[in-house]
Design a protein around this motif. Structure first.
Motif: not given
Ligand SMILES: NC(=O)c1ccc[n+]([C@@H]2O[C@H](COP(=O)([O-])OP(=O)(O)OC[C@H]3O[C@@H](n4cnc5c(N)ncnc54)[C@H](OP(=O)(O)O)[C@@H]3O)[C@@H](O)[C@H]2O)c1
Length: 210
Positions: A157-160, A170-175
């Motif tokens: 997810k960090q790579v993405a 603006d990347p947001i982690d959706a879970g």
């Protein structure tokens, strides 16, 4: 980073150009590496891009972006093997033509189906929820468009997120990857606004928080 992009259509070519501009190396995995379209794309990007067969492209990168139509997945699966240990950025939407693949979308999500097809890969759902025009330029005035992503592997997810931020999102982690269903629904809603509501393709998401 070295990124293999499976498909060099609207999404694949856009992401490839944007990543190359940011210094990444892109290796397109395509059916016809010598086709005019692919050659024009490579000429436009320059030395930071190559094109090979799908099978060859995935051997050259630890990050693989999936940018093919859902109907193409059986061919892709047959071509690329198990993608063992690779970060797999799933930009697809489970559509058969313009219709949801109900067998997948209602039971789980495309993202989870992709993970079931590639159980040894670290799948992150991302780059599915806005049109390619926004991927080419995520800036709307002074705002950067949000890019939601979902996955079960923290490092992947960090790579993405980094690859999304590099091209201006603006990347947001959706879970967890199971949240792919929301990102895929967001893609459908994007289509509803863009086409049924006549708003056009230059629209994107922006998460507000306080
Ligand atoms: N278009 C958008 O704005 C957008 C936005 C978000 C997500 N998406 C999703 O992103 C994916 C790609 O969409 P797109 O608009 O980029 O599609 P596209 O422009 O039609 O490009 C599709 C790419 O996949 C390749 N392909 C097609 N069938 C294949 C097969 N059987 N085996 C291997 N490669 C195959 C095509 O290769 P050839 O040139 O050889 O046909 C082409 O490079 C879809 O899942 C779509 O739902 C699209």
């Amino acid at each position: 980073m070295k990124v293999a992009i499976l498909g060099a259509g609207s999404v694949g070519s856009t992401l490839g150009k944007a990543w190359a501009r940011q210094g990444h190396t892109v290796i397109f995995g395509v059916r016809e590496a010598r086709s005019i379209n692919v050659q024009v794309l490579l000429a436009e990007i320059g030395s930071q891009a190559q094109a090979h067969s799908l099978a060859e492209a995935v051997t050259q990168a630890n990050v693989v972006a999936l940018t093919v139509p859902w109907e193409a997945m059986p061919d892709v699966i047959a071509a690329v093997g198990d993608l063992d240990g690779k970060v797999l950025l799933d930009g697809t939407n489970p559509l058969m033509g313009n219709q949801l693949d109900a067998a997948v979308a209602l039971a789980q999500s495309g993202g989870e189906q992709v993970a079931a097809w590639f159980p040894k890969a670290k799948v992150v759902k991302i780059f599915n929820q806005v049109g390619w025009e926004t991927m080419a330029d995520p800036h709307y005035g002074s705002d950067a468009a949000t890019m939601f992503y979902a996955g079960d592997d923290a490092a992947a997810k960090q790579v993405a997120a980094q690859l999304a931020a590099d091209i201006g999102f603006d990347p947001i982690d959706a879970g967890a990857l199971s949240a792919s269903r929301y990102l895929e629904t967001l893609a459908l809603f994007w289509g509803q606004l863009a086409y049924s509501q006549g708003m056009g393709r230059h629209l994107a998401w922006r998460l507000l928080r306080r």
